[in-house]
Design an enzyme around this catalytic site. Sequence first.
Site, PDB file in Angstrom:
ATOM      1  N   GLY A  43       0.776  -1.243   0.000  1.00 61.28           N
ATOM      2  CA  GLY A  43       0.000   0.000   0.000  1.00 61.28           C
ATOM      3  C   GLY A  43       0.803   1.286   0.000  1.00 61.28           C
ATOM      4  O   GLY A  43       0.378   2.294  -0.563  1.00 61.28           O
ATOM      5  N   GLU A  97       3.818   4.194   6.227  1.00 61.67           N
ATOM      6  CA  GLU A  97       2.642   3.325   6.058  1.00 61.67           C
ATOM      7  C   GLU A  97       1.566   4.072   5.275  1.00 61.67           C
ATOM      8  O   GLU A  97       1.512   5.307   5.281  1.00 61.67           O
ATOM      9  CB  GLU A  97       2.141   2.904   7.452  1.00 61.67           C
ATOM     10  CG  GLU A  97       0.885   2.070   7.497  1.00 61.67           C
ATOM     11  CD  GLU A  97       0.996   0.708   6.819  1.00 61.67           C
ATOM     12  OE1 GLU A  97       1.322   0.687   5.617  1.00 61.67           O
ATOM     13  OE2 GLU A  97       0.712  -0.320   7.469  1.00 61.67           O
ATOM     14  N   ASP A  98       0.711   3.307   4.601  1.00 61.14           N
ATOM     15  CA  ASP A  98      -0.374   3.945   3.842  1.00 61.14           C
ATOM     16  C   ASP A  98      -1.502   4.416   4.763  1.00 61.14           C
ATOM     17  O   ASP A  98      -1.952   5.560   4.691  1.00 61.14           O
ATOM     18  CB  ASP A  98      -0.919   3.010   2.740  1.00 61.14           C
ATOM     19  CG  ASP A  98      -1.341   1.631   3.247  1.00 61.14           C
ATOM     20  OD1 ASP A  98      -1.161   1.328   4.442  1.00 61.14           O
ATOM     21  OD2 ASP A  98      -1.862   0.845   2.437  1.00 61.14           O
ATOM     22  N   ASP A 101      -5.310   1.610  10.740  1.00 61.07           N
ATOM     23  CA  ASP A 101      -6.723   1.306  10.982  1.00 61.07           C
ATOM     24  C   ASP A 101      -6.842   0.882  12.448  1.00 61.07           C
ATOM     25  O   ASP A 101      -6.891   1.728  13.343  1.00 61.07           O
ATOM     26  CB  ASP A 101      -7.120   0.213   9.988  1.00 61.07           C
ATOM     27  CG  ASP A 101      -8.599  -0.112   9.980  1.00 61.07           C
ATOM     28  OD1 ASP A 101      -9.402   0.810  10.149  1.00 61.07           O
ATOM     29  OD2 ASP A 101      -8.953  -1.293   9.786  1.00 61.07           O
ATOM     30  N   PHE A 150     -14.067   2.761   4.041  1.00 61.74           N
ATOM     31  CA  PHE A 150     -13.025   2.009   3.340  1.00 61.74           C
ATOM     32  C   PHE A 150     -12.612   2.821   2.120  1.00 61.74           C
ATOM     33  O   PHE A 150     -13.442   3.184   1.293  1.00 61.74           O
ATOM     34  CB  PHE A 150     -13.503   0.617   2.927  1.00 61.74           C
ATOM     35  CG  PHE A 150     -12.354  -0.268   2.557  1.00 61.74           C
ATOM     36  CD1 PHE A 150     -11.673  -0.987   3.543  1.00 61.74           C
ATOM     37  CD2 PHE A 150     -11.898  -0.337   1.244  1.00 61.74           C
ATOM     38  CE1 PHE A 150     -10.573  -1.775   3.211  1.00 61.74           C
ATOM     39  CE2 PHE A 150     -10.801  -1.126   0.910  1.00 61.74           C
ATOM     40  CZ  PHE A 150     -10.134  -1.843   1.897  1.00 61.74           C
TER      41      PHE A 150
END
Length: 174
Positions: A43, A97-98, A101, A150
Amino acid sequence: MAINTDKVLVTHSEIEEMLDRLAGEINRDYEGQPLVVVGILTGAFIFTADLVRRLEMPIIVDFMQVSSYVGEYSTGVLKIKKDLSYDIRDMNVLIVEDIIDTGRTLALLKEQLLTREPKSLKICTAFDKPSRRVNDLVPDYNGITIPDEFIVGYGLDLDGKYRDFDDVRIVRKE
Ligand code: IMP
Ligand code: MG
């Protein structure tokens, strides 16, 4: 069921502004000290590429591919699919990091990388969904905070698709 990705959440120009701001903060904090940038595959490949070209200190770019799963009796296990190519001992390390979550993956990755005794270890994420967090993980550098949706594009995928979008879109299943 059809997938609809028409709704743009973050435009390309907002992403560019975010990149300039984050690079400014990182350039100021490390001020010419060498840095190992660890992009998390897959990602973060686009974010890493865009970010490193704005950094001014000498850098080494490396990548890891990891995932986490929660076992019946554990808080989580880290699975390393691809490990680093460089030794990070005594180095300043920045994980790129993308999106964060639940925070499980990065909490476990941080724990793993700290055992290798870097000089410092920080986290930079393009996007953050703090409403979904299950631990106290806070990124040192945060691009854009997003709602509990999302998202795809700018490297983020749904089943491997949509990573190539140059903006970020909300996935709706219809
Ligand atoms: P977590 O923080 O351990 O829950 O996992 C974060 C990872 O889940 C990210 O690195 C992404 O690969 C994936 N992920 C979480 N939310 C999204 C999303 O909205 N779109 C695409 N991937 C996501
Ligand atoms: Mg990921």
